[in-house]
Motif scaffolding. Structure first.
Motif, PDB file in Angstrom:
ATOM      1  N   UNK A  90      -7.035  -1.686   3.919  1.00  0.00           N
ATOM      2  CA  UNK A  90      -6.316  -0.535   4.482  1.00  0.00           C
ATOM      3  C   UNK A  90      -6.697  -0.314   5.942  1.00  0.00           C
ATOM      4  N   UNK A  91      -7.993  -0.394   6.224  1.00  0.00           N
ATOM      5  CA  UNK A  91      -8.462  -0.185   7.599  1.00  0.00           C
ATOM      6  C   UNK A  91      -7.895  -1.245   8.526  1.00  0.00           C
ATOM      7  N   UNK A 136       0.827  -1.200   0.000  1.00  0.00           N
ATOM      8  CA  UNK A 136       0.000   0.000   0.000  1.00  0.00           C
ATOM      9  C   UNK A 136       0.862   1.252   0.000  1.00  0.00           C
ATOM     10  N   UNK A 160     -21.314  -7.406   4.647  1.00  0.00           N
ATOM     11  CA  UNK A 160     -20.936  -7.518   3.228  1.00  0.00           C
ATOM     12  C   UNK A 160     -21.663  -8.676   2.553  1.00  0.00           C
ATOM     13  N   UNK A 204     -12.473  -2.341  13.498  1.00  0.00           N
ATOM     14  CA  UNK A 204     -13.624  -2.772  12.709  1.00  0.00           C
ATOM     15  C   UNK A 204     -14.067  -4.096  13.312  1.00  0.00           C
ATOM     16  N   UNK A 205     -15.359  -4.201  13.584  1.00  0.00           N
ATOM     17  CA  UNK A 205     -15.875  -5.480  14.063  1.00  0.00           C
ATOM     18  C   UNK A 205     -15.881  -6.427  12.868  1.00  0.00           C
ATOM     19  N   UNK A 214      -7.356   0.059  12.401  1.00  0.00           N
ATOM     20  CA  UNK A 214      -8.526   0.825  12.789  1.00  0.00           C
ATOM     21  C   UNK A 214      -9.592  -0.186  13.194  1.00  0.00           C
ATOM     22  N   UNK A 228      -5.178  -3.100   8.119  1.00  0.00           N
ATOM     23  CA  UNK A 228      -3.729  -2.923   8.234  1.00  0.00           C
ATOM     24  C   UNK A 228      -3.379  -1.837   9.230  1.00  0.00           C
ATOM     25  N   UNK A 229      -4.137  -0.775   9.163  1.00  0.00           N
ATOM     26  CA  UNK A 229      -3.880   0.359  10.064  1.00  0.00           C
ATOM     27  C   UNK A 229      -4.454   0.105  11.451  1.00  0.00           C
ATOM     28  N   UNK A 233     -12.727  -1.396  -4.810  1.00  0.00           N
ATOM     29  CA  UNK A 233     -12.578  -0.238  -3.919  1.00  0.00           C
ATOM     30  C   UNK A 233     -12.898  -0.655  -2.488  1.00  0.00           C
ATOM     31  N   UNK A 234     -13.974  -1.417  -2.358  1.00  0.00           N
ATOM     32  CA  UNK A 234     -14.367  -1.891  -1.019  1.00  0.00           C
ATOM     33  C   UNK A 234     -13.246  -2.728  -0.396  1.00  0.00           C
ATOM     34  N   UNK A 259     -18.861  -6.943  10.218  1.00  0.00           N
ATOM     35  CA  UNK A 259     -18.682  -6.287   8.922  1.00  0.00           C
ATOM     36  C   UNK A 259     -18.729  -7.291   7.779  1.00  0.00           C
ATOM     37  N   UNK A 299     -10.362  -0.651   0.691  1.00  0.00           N
ATOM     38  CA  UNK A 299     -10.703   0.112   1.891  1.00  0.00           C
ATOM     39  C   UNK A 299     -10.646  -0.745   3.138  1.00  0.00           C
ATOM     40  N   UNK A 300     -11.229  -1.925   3.036  1.00  0.00           N
ATOM     41  CA  UNK A 300     -11.232  -2.837   4.183  1.00  0.00           C
ATOM     42  C   UNK A 300      -9.814  -3.236   4.545  1.00  0.00           C
TER      43      UNK A 300
END
Lengths: 173, 173
Positions: free
Chosen positions: A150-151, A101, A167, A158-159, A156, A153-154, A143-144, A163, A147-148
């Motif tokens: 990236x989130x 990334x 999806x 997320x349940x 952030x 990895x960082x 894109x989804x 989630x 985004x997932x």
DNA sequence: TTATTTTATGTGAGTACTTACTTACTTTAT
DNA sequence: ATAAAGTAAGTAAGTACTCACATAAAATAA
């Protein structure tokens, strides 16, 4: 690969992924790996060469993650598998993804070529499921996934379970 | 802002956005701006200070783009406006966005705080439209925004009109 | 106005330090 | 005995940043 070579690659991966390629000096890599700086150049010729060696294994690993999708016939299963990909990345592999990334932006080391088969597989799936504009659906879906990933990895929050369920429901899987 | 200050900021933005912050030296910036290197430090104290000055205007510009969304009452109009945001970014502003995206990865200069009001507005809209899990919908929608913005910035070919229409249809707007 | 002082803007040559990479040499494996 | 693996101490070219000084603009005094 000698023991020291592995140490170099491992140290470089950690540093490149977390601090960035440009922000990491070869001396830092050598120090972290516990080897002389000269050895890096003996084995990899240049800093760029070291990066390329790492990227080769990183890309191989990522390809591996996506292969099961390419071969899947059942479109619903395919989408389910695709959704699962980011959630199945192990923490031990986070650095690979981080690096990927990061390089996408830091060095325009981009891979629309690499993702093309995935995009095509997704398009096929959406076609089979009767979506009106399958190519766009596939693009959006990517894109989804980006985004997932990236989130996650960082780190952030997320349940993940919820989630993923969301999806699945969204695409009626 | 003096004339030379503007030249510095402009040169730095171009270089930071296209080559990356770490890959850009202050001497490069000075050369491109046509000023002495010392002047950069007179005005901005440090390279980091120069970046912060640029980021302030960049963030202000981006906030401006999203404000119309925050105040919109009609949820459908809100989503339509949100979908349009990336398409309305002018080419002249691409460097701002490039820099923002780059820094997100290069320096973990992240802004989940900055995007929070947008996320909340989106969540409200999805709630009003009766979506089952509006928070997740909003998160996913943001992934879409990130994805297209990235694609547009990198000048990857996307039929903007068609894709927008696709998004409208997808969300029944 | 004019003269003078102060402040802000600007420069070019320096600083100590880091950068990617080399080279001469030693150690280990084949 | 030969080749590969490894090191320590270099190298020239950057790096971010400073400093002594010059110039232009603004504020104040005559």
């Amino acid at each position: 690969m000698t023991e020291k070579q592995e140490k170099i690659v491992k140290a470089a991966l950690t540093l490149f992924a977390n601090e960035g390629y440009n922000a990491t000096s070869t001396s830092k890599v050598a120090k972290k790996a516990g080897v002389s700086e000269g050895l890096i150049f003996r084995h990899y010729s240049s800093k760029e060469g070291l990066l390329e060696a790492i990227m080769q294994t990183a890309e191989a690993r990522i390809e591996q993650l996506f292969t099961p999708i390419l071969w899947e016939k059942d479109p619903k299963v395919l989408l389910r598998k695709a959704i699962n990909v980011p959630f199945e990345v192990e923490k031990a592999e986070f650095d690979f993804w981080k690096l990927l990334f990061k390089l996408k932006w830091e060095k325009a080391y981009d891979n629309p070529e690499k993702m093309k088969p995935v995009l095509e597989a997704l398009t096929r799936a959406f076609t089979q499921l009767g979506y009106a504009t399958p190519a766009y659906e596939a693009t959006l879906f990517e894109f989804y996934l980006d985004g997932i990933a990236a989130a996650l990895i960082k780190e952030q929050v997320i349940d993940q379970v919820a989630f993923r369920a969301f999806m699945y429901k969204k695409y009626q899987l």
